[in-house]
Scaffold this active site. Structure first.
Site, mmCIF file in Angstrom:
data_model
loop_
_atom_site.group_PDB
_atom_site.id
_atom_site.type_symbol
_atom_site.label_atom_id
_atom_site.label_comp_id
_atom_site.label_asym_id
_atom_site.label_seq_id
_atom_site.Cartn_x
_atom_site.Cartn_y
_atom_site.Cartn_z
ATOM 1 N N PRO A 2 0.683 -1.223 0.000
ATOM 2 C CA PRO A 2 -0.010 0.058 0.131
ATOM 3 C C PRO A 2 0.897 1.091 0.034
ATOM 4 C CG PRO A 2 -0.491 -1.662 1.943
ATOM 5 C CD PRO A 2 0.932 -1.638 1.310
ATOM 6 N N HIS A 93 -2.750 -15.510 9.312
ATOM 7 C CA HIS A 93 -1.834 -14.364 9.654
ATOM 8 C C HIS A 93 -2.607 -13.029 10.304
ATOM 9 C CE1 HIS A 93 0.920 -16.687 7.139
ATOM 10 N NE2 HIS A 93 0.006 -16.541 6.047
ATOM 11 N N ARG A 112 3.677 -11.493 5.569
ATOM 12 C CA ARG A 112 5.107 -11.132 5.517
ATOM 13 C C ARG A 112 5.588 -10.526 6.864
ATOM 14 N NH1 ARG A 112 6.566 -8.929 -0.325
ATOM 15 N NH2 ARG A 112 8.803 -9.226 0.426
ATOM 16 N N ARG A 268 14.647 -0.644 -7.377
ATOM 17 C CA ARG A 268 13.224 -0.992 -7.671
ATOM 18 C C ARG A 268 12.905 -0.945 -9.146
ATOM 19 N NH1 ARG A 268 10.483 0.552 -3.350
ATOM 20 N NH2 ARG A 268 9.016 -1.158 -4.192
#
Length: 278
Positions: A2, A93, A112, A268
């Site tokens: 996000p 999770h 994660r 990236r």
DNA sequence: ACGCCCGCCTGTAAGC
DNA sequence: TGCTTACAGGCGGGCG
């Protein structure tokens, strides 16, 4: 996952469920999700407190509590905040659950566990969340204009893409919106920041504000993996309007002449059209 | 001081 | 089909 538009969409989706409501109890799972403060501090800081407001700075969600303490949540890559009825089975999770009245639960879910949940007060903010003090202006909340951006650009020769991802320059831009903003501004992601002129800086400011606002209006971007959803589980639609992100090899929908290139910039993967982005 | 790279984790998709 | 590998929205720390 996000970035600013997704976090803002999450913020808006939470407000009606939590503002002016009291956290009756907290349930904790995997410790890594609240590693910064630990279970005792988290419970002491949350249980019995009422949420006064839900704010956002860049990608940080900040819940102001009536105790004067603050609950901070960062979703990082794979975190979600979901509003569920207590009878809804908890997703895998689920690491932190805030229990409100009427069976309403806010669940922090993160496979994660890069994301985290933190509580701090006025006295320990500086030591617990030093990164908040280092955040640059949030383009949708703070003053963000040509003067502000120019001051950051002239002092570095880093690639523009790397500068847009620097949260101390602008708070909230990540990899997807960095690429989309540079395409909108017709600027090459590899261009050194200190070689952007005034007219280009104006274009960049406008692109930052416009792309982020449009993405917020669309409820953010949900990619194929559907990792990002709002607190009600709804996907965003801005991915349908991506012009470069994830379009490597396709022809540019803006100029129709270039093909979208991709390469790693500052570690990236970046996407851009070499014809319309100079 | 600045800029780059790695590690943190797990899930998914692609490649063999 | 099954195993291995690469890669993913972010960020901080450490290194040159």
């Amino acid at each position: 996952m996000p970035e600013l538009p997704e976090v803002e969409t999450v913020r808006r989706g939470l407000v009606e469920h939590v503002v002016q409501r009291r956290i009756d109890s907290v349930e904790l799972g995997r410790e890594r999700a609240y590693r910064r403060v630990g279970a005792d501090r988290l419970i002491a800081g949350l249980v019995g407190s009422t949420v006064v407001s839900v704010d956002r700075r860049g990608k940080y969600l900040l819940f102001a509590l009536d105790s004067t303490e603050t609950l901070m949540v960062h979703l990082r890559m794979s975190g979600q905040l979901l509003v569920h009825d207590a009878t809804t089975p908890r997703p895998a999770h689920t690491h932190v659950v805030l229990n409100f009245a009427n069976q309403v639960e806010v669940r922090f879910v993160d496979p994660r566990t890069f994301g985290e949940v933190v509580v701090f007060g006025p006295d320990d903010a500086e030591s617990v969340v030093p990164e908040l003090a280092r955040l640059g202006p949030d383009p949708l909340v703070d003053t963000f204009d040509e003067m502000v951006l120019r001051r950051s650009l002239v002092r570095t020769r880093r690639a523009l893409k790397a500068v847009l991802l620097d949260q101390s320059v602008i708070a909230g831009i990540g990899n997807i919106y960095g690429d989309e903003i540079l395409h909108r501004a017709r600027l090459n992601p590899l261009r050194p920041a200190n070689r952007v002129n005034r007219e280009q800086t104006r274009r960049l400011v406008r692109a930052v504000v416009d792309v982020l606002n449009e993405a917020v209006s669309a409820g953010g971007s949900t990619l194929r993996d559907a990792q990002y959803v709002d607190p009600q589980g709804r996907a965003g639609s801005f991915q349908e309007r991506h012009r470069v992100y994830g379009r490597t090899g396709q022809s540019c929908v803006t100029c129709d002449r270039g093909r979208i290139k991709s390469a790693s910039i500052g570690g990236r993967t970046s996407h851009w059209c070499a014809v319309c982005q100079r």
